[in-house]
Write a protein that holds these residues in place. Sequence first.
Motif, PDB file in Angstrom:
ATOM      1  N   SER A 177       3.854 -16.380  -6.082  1.00  0.00           N
ATOM      2  CA  SER A 177       4.856 -15.308  -6.063  1.00  0.00           C
ATOM      3  C   SER A 177       4.286 -14.004  -6.602  1.00  0.00           C
ATOM      4  O   SER A 177       4.697 -12.916  -6.191  1.00  0.00           O
ATOM      5  N   SER A 178       3.313 -14.108  -7.519  1.00  0.00           N
ATOM      6  CA  SER A 178       2.705 -12.886  -8.071  1.00  0.00           C
ATOM      7  C   SER A 178       1.875 -12.164  -7.013  1.00  0.00           C
ATOM      8  O   SER A 178       1.689 -10.943  -7.095  1.00  0.00           O
ATOM      9  N   ILE A 179       1.378 -12.901  -6.025  1.00  0.00           N
ATOM     10  CA  ILE A 179       0.623 -12.286  -4.935  1.00  0.00           C
ATOM     11  C   ILE A 179       1.567 -11.601  -3.963  1.00  0.00           C
ATOM     12  O   ILE A 179       1.393 -10.433  -3.601  1.00  0.00           O
ATOM     13  N   VAL A 180       2.591 -12.332  -3.535  1.00  0.00           N
ATOM     14  CA  VAL A 180       3.548 -11.795  -2.564  1.00  0.00           C
ATOM     15  C   VAL A 180       4.235 -10.545  -3.097  1.00  0.00           C
ATOM     16  O   VAL A 180       4.406  -9.547  -2.394  1.00  0.00           O
ATOM     17  N   SER A 181       4.643 -10.600  -4.369  1.00  0.00           N
ATOM     18  CA  SER A 181       5.487  -9.536  -4.922  1.00  0.00           C
ATOM     19  C   SER A 181       4.713  -8.341  -5.474  1.00  0.00           C
ATOM     20  O   SER A 181       5.186  -7.201  -5.381  1.00  0.00           O
ATOM     21  N   PHE A 182       3.519  -8.573  -6.034  1.00  0.00           N
ATOM     22  CA  PHE A 182       2.919  -7.508  -6.835  1.00  0.00           C
ATOM     23  C   PHE A 182       1.472  -7.152  -6.510  1.00  0.00           C
ATOM     24  O   PHE A 182       0.902  -6.289  -7.168  1.00  0.00           O
ATOM     25  N   VAL A 183       0.864  -7.804  -5.526  1.00  0.00           N
ATOM     26  CA  VAL A 183      -0.542  -7.491  -5.265  1.00  0.00           C
ATOM     27  C   VAL A 183      -0.702  -6.050  -4.770  1.00  0.00           C
ATOM     28  O   VAL A 183      -1.704  -5.391  -5.070  1.00  0.00           O
ATOM     29  N   SER A 184       0.285  -5.533  -4.022  1.00  0.00           N
ATOM     30  CA  SER A 184       0.194  -4.146  -3.549  1.00  0.00           C
ATOM     31  C   SER A 184       0.350  -3.162  -4.704  1.00  0.00           C
ATOM     32  O   SER A 184      -0.294  -2.097  -4.723  1.00  0.00           O
ATOM     33  N   VAL A 185       1.195  -3.511  -5.669  1.00  0.00           N
ATOM     34  CA  VAL A 185       1.371  -2.667  -6.857  1.00  0.00           C
ATOM     35  C   VAL A 185       0.080  -2.659  -7.674  1.00  0.00           C
ATOM     36  O   VAL A 185      -0.369  -1.610  -8.164  1.00  0.00           O
ATOM     37  N   TYR A 186      -0.524  -3.825  -7.817  1.00  0.00           N
ATOM     38  CA  TYR A 186      -1.791  -3.951  -8.546  1.00  0.00           C
ATOM     39  C   TYR A 186      -2.897  -3.155  -7.858  1.00  0.00           C
ATOM     40  O   TYR A 186      -3.705  -2.486  -8.520  1.00  0.00           O
ATOM     41  N   ALA A 187      -2.919  -3.200  -6.526  1.00  0.00           N
ATOM     42  CA  ALA A 187      -3.922  -2.448  -5.756  1.00  0.00           C
ATOM     43  C   ALA A 187      -3.774  -0.953  -5.998  1.00  0.00           C
ATOM     44  O   ALA A 187      -4.768  -0.222  -6.092  1.00  0.00           O
ATOM     45  N   GLU A 188      -2.538  -0.499  -6.125  1.00  0.00           N
ATOM     46  CA  GLU A 188      -2.295   0.924  -6.393  1.00  0.00           C
ATOM     47  C   GLU A 188      -2.827   1.297  -7.775  1.00  0.00           C
ATOM     48  O   GLU A 188      -3.391   2.381  -7.958  1.00  0.00           O
ATOM     49  N   GLU A 189      -2.658   0.394  -8.749  1.00  0.00           N
ATOM     50  CA  GLU A 189      -3.196   0.629 -10.092  1.00  0.00           C
ATOM     51  C   GLU A 189      -4.714   0.768 -10.056  1.00  0.00           C
ATOM     52  O   GLU A 189      -5.295   1.570 -10.795  1.00  0.00           O
ATOM     53  N   LEU A 190      -5.356  -0.030  -9.197  1.00  0.00           N
ATOM     54  CA  LEU A 190      -6.814  -0.024  -9.086  1.00  0.00           C
ATOM     55  C   LEU A 190      -7.314   1.091  -8.167  1.00  0.00           C
ATOM     56  O   LEU A 190      -8.520   1.200  -7.937  1.00  0.00           O
ATOM     57  N   GLN A 191      -6.367   1.882  -7.625  1.00  0.00           N
ATOM     58  CA  GLN A 191      -6.683   2.941  -6.662  1.00  0.00           C
ATOM     59  C   GLN A 191      -7.344   2.358  -5.404  1.00  0.00           C
ATOM     60  O   GLN A 191      -8.306   2.899  -4.871  1.00  0.00           O
ATOM     61  N   LEU A 192      -6.780   1.235  -4.973  1.00  0.00           N
ATOM     62  CA  LEU A 192      -7.262   0.551  -3.775  1.00  0.00           C
ATOM     63  C   LEU A 192      -6.136   0.433  -2.742  1.00  0.00           C
ATOM     64  O   LEU A 192      -6.053  -0.557  -2.013  1.00  0.00           O
ATOM     65  N   THR A 193      -5.278   1.431  -2.694  1.00  0.00           N
ATOM     66  CA  THR A 193      -4.114   1.385  -1.814  1.00  0.00           C
ATOM     67  C   THR A 193      -4.510   1.165  -0.359  1.00  0.00           C
ATOM     68  O   THR A 193      -3.870   0.386   0.371  1.00  0.00           O
ATOM     69  N   GLU A 194      -5.558   1.837   0.081  1.00  0.00           N
ATOM     70  CA  GLU A 194      -5.982   1.705   1.479  1.00  0.00           C
ATOM     71  C   GLU A 194      -6.537   0.313   1.767  1.00  0.00           C
ATOM     72  O   GLU A 194      -6.423  -0.195   2.882  1.00  0.00           O
ATOM     73  N   VAL A 195      -7.119  -0.321   0.756  1.00  0.00           N
ATOM     74  CA  VAL A 195      -7.705  -1.648   0.919  1.00  0.00           C
ATOM     75  C   VAL A 195      -6.625  -2.737   0.897  1.00  0.00           C
ATOM     76  O   VAL A 195      -6.803  -3.813   1.469  1.00  0.00           O
ATOM     77  N   ALA A 196      -5.494  -2.446   0.249  1.00  0.00           N
ATOM     78  CA  ALA A 196      -4.453  -3.459   0.052  1.00  0.00           C
ATOM     79  C   ALA A 196      -3.970  -4.064   1.364  1.00  0.00           C
ATOM     80  O   ALA A 196      -3.663  -5.256   1.433  1.00  0.00           O
ATOM     81  N   SER A 197      -3.910  -3.257   2.411  1.00  0.00           N
ATOM     82  CA  SER A 197      -3.412  -3.754   3.700  1.00  0.00           C
ATOM     83  C   SER A 197      -4.328  -4.807   4.304  1.00  0.00           C
ATOM     84  O   SER A 197      -3.913  -5.595   5.151  1.00  0.00           O
ATOM     85  N   TYR A 198      -5.582  -4.843   3.837  1.00  0.00           N
ATOM     86  CA  TYR A 198      -6.534  -5.818   4.368  1.00  0.00           C
ATOM     87  C   TYR A 198      -6.553  -7.119   3.564  1.00  0.00           C
ATOM     88  O   TYR A 198      -7.232  -8.078   3.952  1.00  0.00           O
ATOM     89  N   PHE A 199      -5.814  -7.150   2.445  1.00  0.00           N
ATOM     90  CA  PHE A 199      -5.836  -8.326   1.580  1.00  0.00           C
ATOM     91  C   PHE A 199      -5.419  -9.583   2.348  1.00  0.00           C
ATOM     92  O   PHE A 199      -6.131 -10.603   2.350  1.00  0.00           O
ATOM     93  N   PHE A 200      -4.261  -9.507   3.026  1.00  0.00           N
ATOM     94  CA  PHE A 200      -3.766 -10.684   3.730  1.00  0.00           C
ATOM     95  C   PHE A 200      -4.513 -10.942   5.034  1.00  0.00           C
ATOM     96  O   PHE A 200      -4.491 -12.054   5.552  1.00  0.00           O
ATOM     97  N   ILE A 201      -5.186  -9.909   5.552  1.00  0.00           N
ATOM     98  CA  ILE A 201      -6.035 -10.131   6.729  1.00  0.00           C
ATOM     99  C   ILE A 201      -7.214 -11.023   6.349  1.00  0.00           C
ATOM    100  O   ILE A 201      -7.532 -11.999   7.044  1.00  0.00           O
TER     101      ILE A 201
END
Length: 402
Positions: free
Chosen positions: A228-252
């Motif tokens: 659940s921590s992946i589904v709900s918050f991995v995109s928020v965590y990516a934003e903290e790491l300044q990896l917003t553009e990369v976040a969309s590729y996480f589930f790919i």
Amino acid sequence: MVNRLWTKDYILVCLTTFFMFLNYYYLLVTIPIYLIQDLQGNTAQAGLLVLVFYVAAIVIRPIAGQWIGSFGLKKVFLASLIIYIGAAFMYFFTASLMSLMILRVIHGIGFGMVTTTTGTIVANLIPQHRKGEGMGYYGLMMNISMALGPFFGLLAINQWGSSMMFAISFVSVIIGVLTGLFISIPKEEKKAVTEKGLKKKGLNINDLIELSAFRVSLICFFFAIVYSSIVSFVSVYAEELQLTEVASYFFIVYVVALIISRPFTGRWFDQYGANVIIIPSIISFAIGMFLLSQANGALIFLLSAAFIGLGWGTIFPSVQTIAISVAAPEKRGAATATFYSTMDAGIGIGSVIVGILGAKIGYSSLYFYSSIFALAGIIVYHYLHGKDSRSLRESVKERELA
């Protein structure tokens, strides 16, 4: 039942599952945006819409499992398709928070019934000696839809607006319903049910929850809390790491790792048993969560997705296979409902817990402690199934041969 796995009906039920889950994940990310942008709602209300959907699905699943045993799989499956496509069409007419909330409840009921019936159908179609492989590919349909649904959903609502977004959603459900209608569901022997009998019997807890599958399903509940921590918050965590553009590729990356591994993990499950597959998968899941906690760039962030995909993506169908296998054939509907409801409860409860912890200790620490929690799951698995894996496997084989 034939000895081949890739039959017409197996392919059709996989396609039906893919399109229904594609629609589910598609709307999961777009409905909150629609509420806020078009209906002037807020994030708290958006969270409520997610909650009522999950509650409706969890509540209806055990009841649907009982209906399958009482009225037959085909009737319940057709009813689920009608509810699902009806709900998808009604999104065009939602103009307020209340109407949208009512519709999400109806859609949740349809989703709960569809997932219960398709899970039961596919369990009946797969040859016993290929259960792990067959359920693995079936689970892969859900994983692929999890990656594509949010991608197409965000593209649709951001580029073309809510009306086109709902139109694409409706088309995906139409395709899923059409593939579902062509599935040949064998006529089953069902319990004789009369109106008087129903009133007398009511909803017995033993019929709503398949106890033989419940113990095994608790394994998935445990790991669903971490997931659940992946589904709900991995995109928020990516934003903290300044990896917003990369976040969309996480589930790919997550899905690519699954696709590569699926032909091997399913067959090994059938050949060598659950322990040989699930224990390494738990370790992979824990490694992925640890790497995610230590991510400081795109490489480690995406590498964690591969390990998490191999881990959770293999644990989920493997435990589902066990849950269905330990139940008697006539109780597979109830077993499927028990499994999905238990898993969804884990994701729902986990989302609340990790949301509170993430705000207090930060997401990096959250994922670090989650990796330890996941690794402790080996002990949970051992006591709930691992130590009895061989004897249960032999008893299932004896029952199938009887």
